[in-house]
Design an enzyme around this catalytic site. Structure first.
Site, PDB file in Angstrom:
ATOM      1  N   ASP B  52       0.815  -1.216   0.000  1.00  0.00           N
ATOM      2  CA  ASP B  52       0.000   0.000   0.000  1.00  0.00           C
ATOM      3  C   ASP B  52       0.850   1.268   0.000  1.00  0.00           C
ATOM      4  O   ASP B  52       2.060   1.207   0.188  1.00  0.00           O
ATOM      5  CB  ASP B  52      -0.878   0.006   1.262  1.00  0.00           C
ATOM      6  CG  ASP B  52      -2.152  -0.788   1.051  1.00  0.00           C
ATOM      7  OD1 ASP B  52      -2.766  -0.663  -0.025  1.00  0.00           O
ATOM      8  OD2 ASP B  52      -2.525  -1.539   1.969  1.00  0.00           O
ATOM      9  N   TYR B 110       6.931 -10.030   6.356  1.00  0.00           N
ATOM     10  CA  TYR B 110       6.772  -8.607   6.622  1.00  0.00           C
ATOM     11  C   TYR B 110       7.340  -8.278   8.002  1.00  0.00           C
ATOM     12  O   TYR B 110       7.282  -9.118   8.910  1.00  0.00           O
ATOM     13  CB  TYR B 110       5.282  -8.212   6.618  1.00  0.00           C
ATOM     14  CG  TYR B 110       4.675  -8.050   5.240  1.00  0.00           C
ATOM     15  CD1 TYR B 110       4.742  -6.824   4.590  1.00  0.00           C
ATOM     16  CD2 TYR B 110       4.040  -9.104   4.604  1.00  0.00           C
ATOM     17  CE1 TYR B 110       4.176  -6.661   3.324  1.00  0.00           C
ATOM     18  CE2 TYR B 110       3.472  -8.951   3.341  1.00  0.00           C
ATOM     19  CZ  TYR B 110       3.551  -7.723   2.714  1.00  0.00           C
ATOM     20  OH  TYR B 110       2.996  -7.556   1.466  1.00  0.00           O
TER      21      TYR B 110
END
Lengths: 274, 274
Positions: B52, B110
């Protein structure tokens, strides 16, 4: 009036440097303006090292006389609330009333960071000079050792400077390997380290530095690392002081003022001094 | 047509995210535009993770079909010459002709970085969520372990998402201590480490992630670290999937796509596949 010793860090990008100028944002100016909201008028803030535009600091030290009785921890919080995020006050302590951040500094340490690999780094692009051609680190390390001792650094002074004396003493000077910021960000999380130690870091600790001196030394060490100058050329520059024969001044964004050292008495006021 | 596997890193600030949008700069769009100058038309670039806006990557992987015969190392140099410094292609290798960066990904890792100390950092302000209140790291670590396994992560999906299935498998999830970037920059050069490990890092490795899932988990772990939620609440969220009871979505600038894993066959084309 108390004298306070502030320790601060800053990302030098976008600033005209430590020192207040007629135009542009300076770290000194931002600090003085923030302190003015507490003190009622802008007090003179003295910095240990007058870092140039674009140069970063991890442990810059500043001194300021303050009449306001604000506690040290509240001062740190108030200043950080007013300063931009790129300037952070890490610490404020009461010092000896005679403490002067610049005149009392006994040693300063600077680090010049060079990213030496083919591809640049999305994360070190603000914090290291990227050089794609391989550097001869051993030759650079040998040359860096020549800097240790008392020398006339006139060859490494910015043109137009008028320092009373260009003699300075370097206590340590070395070339070290270090991981790049992307390696640091990724290493603990299992990402493959793409060659540990992509950085060549020139670390130098001395009693004082002329304007552009560390960047001039770094630029000359890079010429040696590329084989375009020899360590002997650096020795000759330290002997003869001819500025036009030094390497280019390395860019500002690779340079960090790492820390400043003082005599212990400057930092801890005894009962007799209060 | 060759299929190339690109590994890249980027600083997510200022981008609308990985994916090309009608407005704003995307990493995919920049890559496709740069490849168009080589290929003659913009080829479709597939990214393993559709990060994002504001999310960083240390090891994003992309695949692209290319007719042009440019050698891999020349391609890396050409792309880096055209891309902004905040996006770097680290590597380009020829892959199996059927290789697809998203569909073939077996695991992604992540890391969510939280700077947990009173003063913020001039250097981590772009790369970590700053929280001044002390976090209970042990409680967060206990809760993070609950995430491991196969769960319905519907409670941690961005509102308005319409993923076919919200079940994902997490292979590892942990809370780790790490030094801040200012500690890393200063540590090798003798500056006093102001408390090693100012960072609390949530690291998670799984077979796939819903939109905002890592940031939703990080926000919930922070609520637990602040004592406002209990590890049991996270367990209930994984069981019952009620989004309105999850913690807030943590800000984008603390999140890094660390790396993507594939089957070895996807990476090294054998002689029969050429």
């Amino acid at each position: 009036m108390r004298v306070l010793r502030l320790t601060l860090q800053y990302d030098g990008a976008g600033f005209v440097g430590w020192q207040r100028q007629a135009q542009g944002a300076s770290i000194q100016g931002l600090l003085e303006d923030a302190l003015a909201t507490i003190e009622g008028y802008p007090p003179a803030v003295v910095g240990a090292g007058r870092t140039d535009a674009g140069v970063h600091a991890l442990g810059q030290v500043a001194s300021v006389r303050l009449a306001h009785a604000i506690p040290e921890d509240a001062l740190v919080r108030a200043l950080n609330a007013m300063l931009p995020g790129s300037v952070r006050v890490l610490d404020a302590v009461e010092a000896d009333p005679a403490f002067h951040a610049r005149f009392d500094a006994r040693a300063k340490t600077y680090a010049y960071r060079i990213l030496n690999r083919a591809a640049g780094s999305a994360f070190d692009r603000r914090y290291a000079w990227h050089l794609g051609q391989p550097l001869d680190r051993a030759a650079m390390a040998g040359a860096a050792r020549l800097v240790v001792g008392t020398h006339d650094f006139a060859a490494f002074q910015a043109s137009g400077s008028a320092a009373t004396s260009t003699v300075r003493t370097m206590f340590d000077a070395s070339i070290r390997a270090a991981p790049g910021l992307d390696e640091v960000l990724g290493a603990p999380f299992g990402s493959a380290a793409r060659g540990a130690g992509d950085l060549v870091v020139f670390v130098v600790r001395g009693d004082g530095f002329l304007r552009h001196m560390v960047r001039g030394l770094a630029g000359t060490l890079v010429e040696i690392g590329l084989g375009r100058m020899r360590p002997d050329d650096l020795a000759a520059l330290l002997r003869e002081g001819r500025r036009e024969e030094a390497g280019p001044t390395a860019p500002a964004h690779g340079l960090f003022l790492v820390g400043v050292e003082y005599e212990p008495r400057d930092l801890k006021p005894g009962p007799e001094s209060r």
